[in-house]
Scaffold this active site. Sequence first.
Site, mmCIF file in Angstrom:
data_model
loop_
_atom_site.group_PDB
_atom_site.id
_atom_site.type_symbol
_atom_site.label_atom_id
_atom_site.label_comp_id
_atom_site.label_asym_id
_atom_site.label_seq_id
_atom_site.Cartn_x
_atom_site.Cartn_y
_atom_site.Cartn_z
ATOM 1 N N ALA A 140 17.064 2.293 -30.891
ATOM 2 C CA ALA A 140 16.091 2.930 -30.003
ATOM 3 C C ALA A 140 15.849 1.980 -28.842
ATOM 4 O O ALA A 140 16.063 0.768 -28.963
ATOM 5 C CB ALA A 140 14.802 3.173 -30.766
ATOM 6 N N GLY A 195 18.362 2.644 -34.651
ATOM 7 C CA GLY A 195 18.535 4.083 -34.400
ATOM 8 C C GLY A 195 19.993 4.458 -34.201
ATOM 9 O O GLY A 195 20.366 5.616 -34.441
ATOM 10 N N GLU A 221 21.348 4.905 -37.564
ATOM 11 C CA GLU A 221 20.703 6.109 -38.122
ATOM 12 C C GLU A 221 21.290 7.382 -37.514
ATOM 13 O O GLU A 221 21.481 8.382 -38.212
ATOM 14 C CB GLU A 221 19.195 6.012 -37.881
ATOM 15 C CG GLU A 221 18.579 4.869 -38.694
ATOM 16 C CD GLU A 221 17.164 4.513 -38.277
ATOM 17 O OE1 GLU A 221 16.890 4.417 -37.062
ATOM 18 O OE2 GLU A 221 16.308 4.342 -39.165
ATOM 19 N N GLU A 245 15.517 -3.707 -37.390
ATOM 20 C CA GLU A 245 14.168 -3.445 -36.883
ATOM 21 C C GLU A 245 13.160 -4.493 -37.338
ATOM 22 O O GLU A 245 12.185 -4.780 -36.650
ATOM 23 C CB GLU A 245 13.688 -2.050 -37.355
ATOM 24 C CG GLU A 245 14.385 -0.873 -36.687
ATOM 25 C CD GLU A 245 15.598 -0.356 -37.460
ATOM 26 O OE1 GLU A 245 16.193 -1.129 -38.252
ATOM 27 O OE2 GLU A 245 15.947 0.820 -37.254
HETATM 28 N N1 CO8 Z 1 16.889 -1.311 -26.359
HETATM 29 C C1 CO8 Z 1 16.862 -1.600 -25.055
HETATM 30 N N2 CO8 Z 1 17.766 -2.376 -24.437
HETATM 31 C C2 CO8 Z 1 18.743 -2.902 -25.184
HETATM 32 C C3 CO8 Z 1 18.830 -2.655 -26.568
HETATM 33 C C4 CO8 Z 1 17.840 -1.807 -27.166
HETATM 34 N N3 CO8 Z 1 17.870 -1.472 -28.477
HETATM 35 N N4 CO8 Z 1 19.900 -3.322 -27.063
HETATM 36 C C5 CO8 Z 1 20.458 -3.951 -26.015
HETATM 37 N N5 CO8 Z 1 19.768 -3.700 -24.884
HETATM 38 C C6 CO8 Z 1 20.027 -4.201 -23.535
HETATM 39 C C7 CO8 Z 1 19.625 -5.667 -23.408
HETATM 40 O O1 CO8 Z 1 18.240 -5.788 -23.173
HETATM 41 C C8 CO8 Z 1 20.475 -6.083 -22.217
HETATM 42 O O2 CO8 Z 1 19.854 -5.621 -21.046
HETATM 43 P P1 CO8 Z 1 19.663 -6.646 -19.771
HETATM 44 O O3 CO8 Z 1 21.068 -6.961 -19.382
HETATM 45 O O4 CO8 Z 1 18.924 -5.791 -18.790
HETATM 46 O O5 CO8 Z 1 18.911 -7.819 -20.289
HETATM 47 C C9 CO8 Z 1 21.752 -5.282 -22.408
HETATM 48 O O6 CO8 Z 1 21.423 -4.200 -23.277
HETATM 49 C C10 CO8 Z 1 22.862 -6.064 -23.064
HETATM 50 O O7 CO8 Z 1 22.365 -6.613 -24.255
HETATM 51 P P2 CO8 Z 1 22.509 -8.167 -24.649
HETATM 52 O O8 CO8 Z 1 22.526 -9.004 -23.414
HETATM 53 O O9 CO8 Z 1 21.481 -8.469 -25.673
HETATM 54 O O10 CO8 Z 1 23.987 -8.151 -25.269
HETATM 55 P P3 CO8 Z 1 24.564 -9.099 -26.419
HETATM 56 O O11 CO8 Z 1 26.022 -8.800 -26.477
HETATM 57 O O12 CO8 Z 1 24.140 -10.517 -26.230
HETATM 58 O O13 CO8 Z 1 23.855 -8.583 -27.774
HETATM 59 C C11 CO8 Z 1 23.075 -6.895 -29.338
HETATM 60 C C12 CO8 Z 1 24.113 -7.278 -28.228
HETATM 61 C C13 CO8 Z 1 23.348 -7.736 -30.573
HETATM 62 C C14 CO8 Z 1 23.300 -5.434 -29.641
HETATM 63 C C15 CO8 Z 1 21.647 -7.169 -28.813
HETATM 64 O O14 CO8 Z 1 21.500 -6.520 -27.564
HETATM 65 C C16 CO8 Z 1 20.569 -6.664 -29.712
HETATM 66 O O15 CO8 Z 1 20.241 -7.300 -30.708
HETATM 67 N N6 CO8 Z 1 19.960 -5.480 -29.396
HETATM 68 C C17 CO8 Z 1 18.841 -4.958 -30.107
HETATM 69 C C18 CO8 Z 1 19.251 -4.401 -31.460
HETATM 70 C C19 CO8 Z 1 18.037 -3.859 -32.201
HETATM 71 O O16 CO8 Z 1 17.120 -4.572 -32.510
HETATM 72 N N7 CO8 Z 1 18.056 -2.538 -32.487
HETATM 73 C C20 CO8 Z 1 16.974 -1.881 -33.161
HETATM 74 C C21 CO8 Z 1 16.039 -1.278 -32.165
HETATM 75 S S1 CO8 Z 1 14.568 -0.600 -32.903
HETATM 76 C C22 CO8 Z 1 15.097 0.870 -33.504
HETATM 77 O O17 CO8 Z 1 16.219 1.271 -33.360
HETATM 78 C C23 CO8 Z 1 14.051 1.660 -34.230
HETATM 79 C C24 CO8 Z 1 14.711 2.833 -34.936
HETATM 80 C C25 CO8 Z 1 13.765 3.967 -35.042
HETATM 81 C C26 CO8 Z 1 14.442 5.302 -34.872
HETATM 82 C C27 CO8 Z 1 15.338 5.404 -33.668
HETATM 83 C C28 CO8 Z 1 15.711 6.816 -33.318
HETATM 84 C C29 CO8 Z 1 16.562 6.920 -32.120
#
Ligand code: CO8
Length: 258
Positions: free
Chosen positions: A65, A109, A112, A132
């Site tokens: 998400a 998400g 999921e 999460e």
């Molecule tokens: N939301 C918003 N932006 C994101 C997300 C995200 N989940 N994941 C990555 N991005 C963005 C980063 O902020 C970054 O943006 P910017 O360049 O503007 O800073 C860009 O994507 C690239 O990401 P990274 O620089 O972090 O890239 P890396 O290769 O270093 O890392 C990862 C990749 C490992 C995927 C890392 O980005 C990461 O850990 N992302 C978050 C993963 C996470 O925690 N996901 C869970 C989110 S909470 C959730 O899903 C709740 C579920 C509830 C139901 C959902 C229904 C849809």
Amino acid sequence: MAFETIIVEIEDHIALIKLNRPDAMNALNTQLLGELCDALEDADGNDKVRCIIITGSDKAFAAGADIKEMSAMSYVDVFNINLFADANDRVSAIRKPIIAAVAGYALGGGCELAMLCDFIIAADTAKFGQPEINLGVIAGLGGSQRLTRFVGKSKSMDMNLTGRFMDAEEAERAGLVSRVVPAKKLIEEATGAAQKIAEKSQITAIAAKEVVNRSYELPLSEGMLFERRVFHSMFATEDQKEGMAAFLEKRAAQFRDK
Ligand code: CO8
């Protein structure tokens, strides 16, 4: 319909829906989820479409998400909009088979959403996770429920509590994905599977999807009864007559969805 966060291509009876927010690792924001559900419903209602594929990019199916969008929300905000309930209900209501073709990250998400599809074909680059807990929340679209049914309690607890990622090989071993293929063959493999489904009688494919999905909701005796009733009902179709006659006559069946 014009979309900004997804790309939809319909060819040879297959709707290929590509999540397309490259700057945010395909994070699932409100707009993307809304457009995805609209596109799925369009495909479900389109006579030309017989199977649907959801995919992302080489780097990410979806990294969860959208954290930026959620970060400022209060309990009352998420309660009032019933965050993610709509996506769960709308994707679950699609009758045509949906394949998730996953390369790169399928996190939170994203994992999921892949599990909401009917089966997952993974590239060898795929990484699944429910991280999460690192954000001070828990899974909200099935990561504690569907994942546990797929991989069992121990692995699900491990994923949900440590937030670690599972690679494609482990995901296949655990039963989360149906097959793993080299990344460059992902779409070809998913399209091949979709093509096979598209060749079946659509009535039968929809019935098969329905009965397998009921196995998650019903105790075994009720599930068996439901399966038997639906199996019996297939004998009311012309496609059952055609399928069995074609076998006996040693020729390919010509299904007419009747
Ligand atoms: N939301 C918003 N932006 C994101 C997300 C995200 N989940 N994941 C990555 N991005 C963005 C980063 O902020 C970054 O943006 P910017 O360049 O503007 O800073 C860009 O994507 C690239 O990401 P990274 O620089 O972090 O890239 P890396 O290769 O270093 O890392 C990862 C990749 C490992 C995927 C890392 O980005 C990461 O850990 N992302 C978050 C993963 C996470 O925690 N996901 C869970 C989110 S909470 C959730 O899903 C709740 C579920 C509830 C139901 C959902 C229904 C849809």
